[in-house]
Design a protein around this motif. Sequence first.
Motif, PDB file in Angstrom:
ATOM      1  N   ASP A   1      22.017  71.547  90.811  1.00  0.00           N
ATOM      2  CA  ASP A   1      23.195  70.687  90.977  1.00  0.00           C
ATOM      3  C   ASP A   1      22.932  69.487  91.883  1.00  0.00           C
ATOM      4  O   ASP A   1      23.753  68.562  91.944  1.00  0.00           O
TER       5      ASP A   1
ATOM      6  N   GLU B   1      32.471  73.761  90.072  1.00  0.00           N
ATOM      7  CA  GLU B   1      32.465  74.299  91.426  1.00  0.00           C
ATOM      8  C   GLU B   1      32.387  73.176  92.458  1.00  0.00           C
ATOM      9  O   GLU B   1      32.952  73.302  93.557  1.00  0.00           O
ATOM     10  N   VAL B   2      31.722  72.075  92.134  1.00  0.00           N
ATOM     11  CA  VAL B   2      31.681  70.923  93.044  1.00  0.00           C
ATOM     12  C   VAL B   2      33.092  70.387  93.256  1.00  0.00           C
ATOM     13  O   VAL B   2      33.517  70.122  94.389  1.00  0.00           O
TER      14      VAL B   2
ATOM     15  N   ILE C   1      35.204  72.777  95.417  1.00  0.00           N
ATOM     16  CA  ILE C   1      34.850  72.738  96.834  1.00  0.00           C
ATOM     17  C   ILE C   1      35.509  71.540  97.510  1.00  0.00           C
ATOM     18  O   ILE C   1      36.121  71.676  98.580  1.00  0.00           O
TER      19      ILE C   1
ATOM     20  N   LEU D   1      24.884  75.500  96.834  1.00  0.00           N
ATOM     21  CA  LEU D   1      24.863  75.550  95.376  1.00  0.00           C
ATOM     22  C   LEU D   1      23.419  75.531  94.867  1.00  0.00           C
ATOM     23  O   LEU D   1      22.487  75.195  95.592  1.00  0.00           O
ATOM     24  N   PRO D   2      23.220  75.864  93.600  1.00  0.00           N
ATOM     25  CA  PRO D   2      21.857  75.866  93.046  1.00  0.00           C
ATOM     26  C   PRO D   2      21.194  74.489  93.140  1.00  0.00           C
ATOM     27  O   PRO D   2      21.861  73.451  93.084  1.00  0.00           O
ATOM     28  N   ASP D   3      19.887  74.505  93.270  1.00  0.00           N
ATOM     29  CA  ASP D   3      19.131  73.257  93.345  1.00  0.00           C
ATOM     30  C   ASP D   3      19.366  72.376  92.120  1.00  0.00           C
ATOM     31  O   ASP D   3      19.279  71.150  92.199  1.00  0.00           O
TER      32      ASP D   3
ATOM     33  N   PRO E   1      29.737  69.487  87.994  1.00  0.00           N
ATOM     34  CA  PRO E   1      30.063  70.913  87.815  1.00  0.00           C
ATOM     35  C   PRO E   1      31.442  71.256  88.383  1.00  0.00           C
ATOM     36  O   PRO E   1      31.844  70.730  89.426  1.00  0.00           O
TER      37      PRO E   1
ATOM     38  N   LEU F   1      28.512  72.742  99.517  1.00  0.00           N
ATOM     39  CA  LEU F   1      27.704  72.186  98.432  1.00  0.00           C
ATOM     40  C   LEU F   1      26.224  72.491  98.635  1.00  0.00           C
ATOM     41  O   LEU F   1      25.477  72.683  97.666  1.00  0.00           O
ATOM     42  N   ASP F   2      25.806  72.526  99.886  1.00  0.00           N
ATOM     43  CA  ASP F   2      24.396  72.791 100.203  1.00  0.00           C
ATOM     44  C   ASP F   2      23.952  74.165  99.722  1.00  0.00           C
ATOM     45  O   ASP F   2      22.756  74.421  99.556  1.00  0.00           O
TER      46      ASP F   2
END
Length: 244
Positions: free
Chosen positions: A157, A212-213, A216, A153-155, A210, A150-151
């Motif tokens: 998010d 993708e979260v 993951i 991922l884009p800011d 999101p 997660l770290d």
Amino acid sequence: MEGLLAALLLFGAPSADSDARIDKLVHAYPDAIQARDGNRLVLKDGRRLALSDGRRDKTLDDMIAHPDIDDMFAFAYPAGADAAPPAKDFDPGRVRPRALFDAIYGDCARGEVAPKLRRVAWLPKHHGGTVLITTVNGVDKALEAVSAALDALPDSDMHILMPSAGTYVCRDVAGSTARSMHAWGAAIDLNADATEYWRWSHAGWHNRVPPEVVRIFERHGFIWGGRWDHYDTMHFEYRPELLP
């Protein structure tokens, strides 16, 4: 007769893959479960837990209030699917047999959970602080892997992901006598101000987390409360036995 048949099919009637599901449960929690012996689970401490109470007429509320182990598999968890409003009372993962999870993680009311917790860095690149999570069956390691992914991922998010709304709390599910997964130190809530919960919202299912979260978390053994009709989009809990 047709109504009874529908209830049996929906609420936990035996299925062709029920044996495979129980075998997966045994393998998911090697610290606590030794084997299956017929219609019972054999625990590492020698106790035996019945897989079924014999009831095939339970509603969702019955299963949540008085679950047996088979009831956990009444709904197939739809991992990999896009987030979408679930069907009515479709709540894969909300059924949690207390005797089983007390055996796995300990009983928090007896002080058995807290000694097994570890403080894990949450999104350290974004200064997300730390969270408490159980070390049983490597749940802490799984959450560390989630945090690392997660770290990256884009800011944009990060407002969803932090601050965390909490992990370990010795409590029941709100409005229920059923134990919360938080009471076993095996769940985490994301930012409550950026997510939705069915008891707070009158507008129906809605989601801002999101995809993708979700992916993951699911890759590392956590299921998502956003896949429930009684939605809780901030909530993720470690339930590898339910994931495909």
